[in-house]
Design an enzyme around this catalytic site. Structure first.
Site, PDB file in Angstrom:
ATOM      1  N   CYS A 155       0.826  -1.207   0.000  1.00 36.34           N
ATOM      2  CA  CYS A 155       0.000   0.000   0.000  1.00 36.34           C
ATOM      3  C   CYS A 155       0.864   1.263   0.000  1.00 36.34           C
ATOM      4  O   CYS A 155       1.382   1.624  -1.043  1.00 36.34           O
ATOM      5  CB  CYS A 155      -0.992  -0.036   1.158  1.00 36.34           C
ATOM      6  SG  CYS A 155      -2.430   0.984   0.816  1.00 36.34           S
ATOM      7  N   HIS A 169      -3.591  -4.891   0.281  1.00 33.90           N
ATOM      8  CA  HIS A 169      -2.989  -5.469   1.493  1.00 33.90           C
ATOM      9  C   HIS A 169      -3.032  -6.992   1.418  1.00 33.90           C
ATOM     10  O   HIS A 169      -3.997  -7.605   1.870  1.00 33.90           O
ATOM     11  CB  HIS A 169      -3.741  -4.990   2.739  1.00 33.90           C
ATOM     12  CG  HIS A 169      -3.558  -3.551   3.033  1.00 33.90           C
ATOM     13  ND1 HIS A 169      -2.511  -3.073   3.805  1.00 33.90           N
ATOM     14  CD2 HIS A 169      -4.261  -2.468   2.645  1.00 33.90           C
ATOM     15  CE1 HIS A 169      -2.593  -1.756   3.880  1.00 33.90           C
ATOM     16  NE2 HIS A 169      -3.641  -1.360   3.186  1.00 33.90           N
ATOM     17  N   GLU A 225      -1.572  -9.027   3.141  1.00 32.70           N
ATOM     18  CA  GLU A 225      -1.514  -9.632   4.481  1.00 32.70           C
ATOM     19  C   GLU A 225      -2.897  -9.967   5.036  1.00 32.70           C
ATOM     20  O   GLU A 225      -3.041 -10.823   5.893  1.00 32.70           O
ATOM     21  CB  GLU A 225      -0.735  -8.716   5.447  1.00 32.70           C
ATOM     22  CG  GLU A 225      -1.392  -7.394   5.802  1.00 32.70           C
ATOM     23  CD  GLU A 225      -1.082  -6.248   4.836  1.00 32.70           C
ATOM     24  OE1 GLU A 225      -0.765  -6.533   3.655  1.00 32.70           O
ATOM     25  OE2 GLU A 225      -1.186  -5.081   5.251  1.00 32.70           O
TER      26      GLU A 225
HETATM   27  N1  GLN Z   1      -1.943   6.819   2.883  1.00 33.07           N
HETATM   28  C1  GLN Z   1      -2.021   6.089   1.661  1.00 33.07           C
HETATM   29  C2  GLN Z   1      -3.376   6.247   0.976  1.00 33.07           C
HETATM   30  O1  GLN Z   1      -4.310   6.649   1.615  1.00 33.07           O
HETATM   31  C3  GLN Z   1      -1.721   4.617   1.892  1.00 33.07           C
HETATM   32  C4  GLN Z   1      -2.748   3.926   2.685  1.00 33.07           C
HETATM   33  C5  GLN Z   1      -2.282   2.623   3.266  1.00 33.07           C
HETATM   34  O2  GLN Z   1      -1.083   2.349   3.310  1.00 33.07           O
HETATM   35  N2  GLN Z   1      -3.209   1.827   3.792  1.00 33.07           N
HETATM   36  O3  GLN Z   1      -3.505   5.933  -0.173  1.00 33.07           O
END
Ligand code: GLN
Length: 568
Positions: free
Chosen positions: A414, A541, A543
């Site tokens: 992410c 994600h 995970e």
């Molecule tokens: N802050 C980033 C976004 O909002 C990444 C979000 C995250 O890592 N869950 O896109």
């Protein structure tokens, strides 16, 4: 009213004090309930106990639905700080939950939904909305019976919707927390309405062992259990968590104080690896004892062969090779903030028979002392996990840059995807001033920018791009190969920003391969550098969907690459 069950009577009388909204199609006794409460203190592994019991029931062929009841007033976990509460787990339907839901999913190997997670905030919101619509016309809306009634309705709706053999309800926090009172009262009422062989109460307590005394002491546990009794709840089973095995005398004291037969007071001491817990509990016959209370122990028989196999396959041999993986993040002092990542790594351990040692790099510190970046050479692989906000971000960009230059296996998750893009744009594409508009709204090259649908949004609760979406894999790429050449995979997202499509061309021209994207859109979701030992990142994600014995391919191949030492 003769011949009707108590619940049918209650449901048919609209103007009594028995306010219990019973969902259509519900019949008392159609589902068994196990209610798990905690006493003495939190953090004794109640979530793990719940998850392991779910695994044991499923192993007996039962259809299991877990449910977590959280006392806080947030409507969901989306706005919680992982530093205070641990990771925010995202379900396939986009619900942002407590991290325990992640543990239930992993142990049950099945997806859960909105109906498996209740907070006090959700209950109150539902009631206030109903009141405004006139649903309680003429009545004052009260904690008892309306709040408790609403909690029971949520519980029974799960029973109607999923038709489980058993609903396992974990009450967050501990008995005696002021905010938990209504949840516990609702559970007492549930027992009253469903009858005693349909609801089993298990209290997980803690037996302290002060080092200065060198022996176990049960008073705190006794007081905690008394508290439960004073609320009108008679536990059927007591699980005594402790550091070391408790002696018989302690079990007897607990039994005498709680009206629970001593054979139903079970000691569960600390164990090293969490996937050993289900088998350990089976050996103590904990599941058998619960099902005896619910009178279905003969109907659902255990499959010990499957359980032993599962436990063995998750083990790593003592002589297994080991790798050192660093997590470069912000909340490095709270492991719970990254719990699913640690679990996803653990899933690789068993499958690859490799020990994984995890270390933490505080990227905010790296920003203050840039020279320390050279210490990354000490690791076999680096993960940059998800995150929000400015703090530590330049440190993360530096980590992504360093791994790329030094051929250190890199897995970006992410935000880890976004920083890999920024680092590449700055140093390979020479786009000076490349950044994310989350960090620098007016940056020269906004390589990471707000998702178009995010521009109109003002609130912060449940407004991100959330939950399960399909990712299309590009043939001929590493991502395609390691995912078994599937054309589509489904993964979970939680973000507001994405790779700005205007920069796809220049990044690709310089060698960054986008190997996964949103179907039918120019939204890039997996990147890779094919010449590198392992350099991959994803906007989702992985995970959250990695499961024991079924690690996510990105984690699996990252660890495989990390194992190939002496290449750099
Ligand atoms: N802050 C980033 C976004 O909002 C990444 C979000 C995250 O890592 N869950 O896109």
């Amino acid at each position: 009213m003769k011949g009707k069950t108590l619940l049918e009577n209650i449901a048919s009388i609209s103007s009594t004090e028995f306010y219990t909204p019973v969902p259509k199609g519900y019949k008392a006794g159609m589902t068994k309930y196990l209610v798990i409460t905690g006493s003495v203190m939190s953090g004794i592994g109640k979530g793990m106990l719940t998850s392991s019991l779910c695994k044991l029931f499923a192993n007996r062929g039962m259809n299991v639905e877990p449910m977590k009841l959280e006392a806080y007033l947030n409507v969901d976990a989306g706005t919680l700080n992982p530093f205070r509460h641990g990771e925010v787990f995202v379900l396939d339907d986009g619900t942002e939950t407590d991290m325990d839901l992640g543990s239930y999913e992993r142990f049950l190997d099945k997806n859960l939904g909105r109906e498996n997670f209740i907070t006090s905030g959700l209950i109150y919101k539902t009631i206030v909305e109903k009141e405004r619509k006139g649903a309680y016309l003429g009545r004052d809306v009260q904690f008892i019976p309306h709040v408790t009634g609403e909690i029971k309705r949520f519980v029974r709706e799960l029973a109607v919707k999923k038709k489980p053999d058993i609903v396992v309800i974990e009450i967050g926090g501990t008995v005696g927390d002021y905010e938990n009172m209504f949840a516990l009262e609702a559970m007492r009422e549930l027992m009253y309405e469903e009858s005693s062989h349909n609801v089993c109460f298990l209290n997980a307590t803690y037996i302290i062992e002060p080092p200065s005394l060198g022996e176990h002491k049960s008073k705190a546990a006794q007081l905690g259990i008394r508290r439960l009794l004073s609320l009108g709840i008679q536990p059927n089973i007591i699980v005594c968590r402790s550091h070391t095995p408790i002696p018989k005398a302690i079990k007897e004291k607990i039994s005498l104080n709680s009206n629970v037969p001593v054979e139903r007071v079970i000691g569960v001491e600390d164990i090293d690896k969490i996937y050993e817990l289900p088998l350990a509990l089976r050996k103590k016959e904990l599941d058998e004892k619960i099902l005896e209370v619910l009178r279905v122990e003969k109907k659902f028989r255990p499959n010990n062969k499957e359980l032993i196999e599962w436990t063995k396959k998750n083990r790593v041999s003592k002589k297994a090779p080991s790798v050192k993986i660093a997590l470069a993040g912000k909340y490095t002092n709270v492991k719970d903030a990254y719990i699913s990542i640690l679990k996803a790594l653990e899933h690789c351990e068993g499958v690859l028979n490799t020990r994984i040692e995890t270390c933490w790099i505080d990227t905010a510190k790296l920003e203050r002392e840039p020279r320390k970046i050279a210490s990354l050479k000490n690791y076999d692989g680096i993960i940059v996990p998800g995150g929000f906000g400015k703090r530590g971000i330049e440190g993360k960009i530096a980590v992504a840059d360093y791994c790329r230059k030094k051929n250190i296996p890199y897995l970006g998750l992410c935000l880890g995807f976004q920083v890999a893009v920024i680092a590449f744009a700055r140093s390979v594409c020479k786009l000076k001033g490349a950044n994310s508009t989350e960090i620098e709204p007016k940056c020269k090259h906004a390589v990471i920018d707000l998702l178009p649908e995010q521009r109109q949004i003002s609130g912060l609760g449940a407004t991100m791009r959330l939950g399960g979406h399909d990712v299309e894999l590009m043939p001929g790429t590493i991502a395609h190969r390691i995912h078994g050449k599937q054309s589509f995979i489904r993964r979970r997202f939680r973000h507001r920003y994405e790779l700005n499509p205007e920069y796809i061309e220049i990044l690709s021209k310089h060698g960054m391969v986008f190997s996964g994207k949103a179907p039918d859109k120019r939204v890039m979701q997996i990147l890779e550098l094919p010449q590198h030992k392992f350099y991959m990142a994803c906007q989702y994600h992985p995970e959250f969907t990695s499961r024991p014995l079924k690690p996510d391919p990105l984690f699996l191949h990252f660890i495989k690459a990390a194992r190939r030492k002496h290449v750099r």
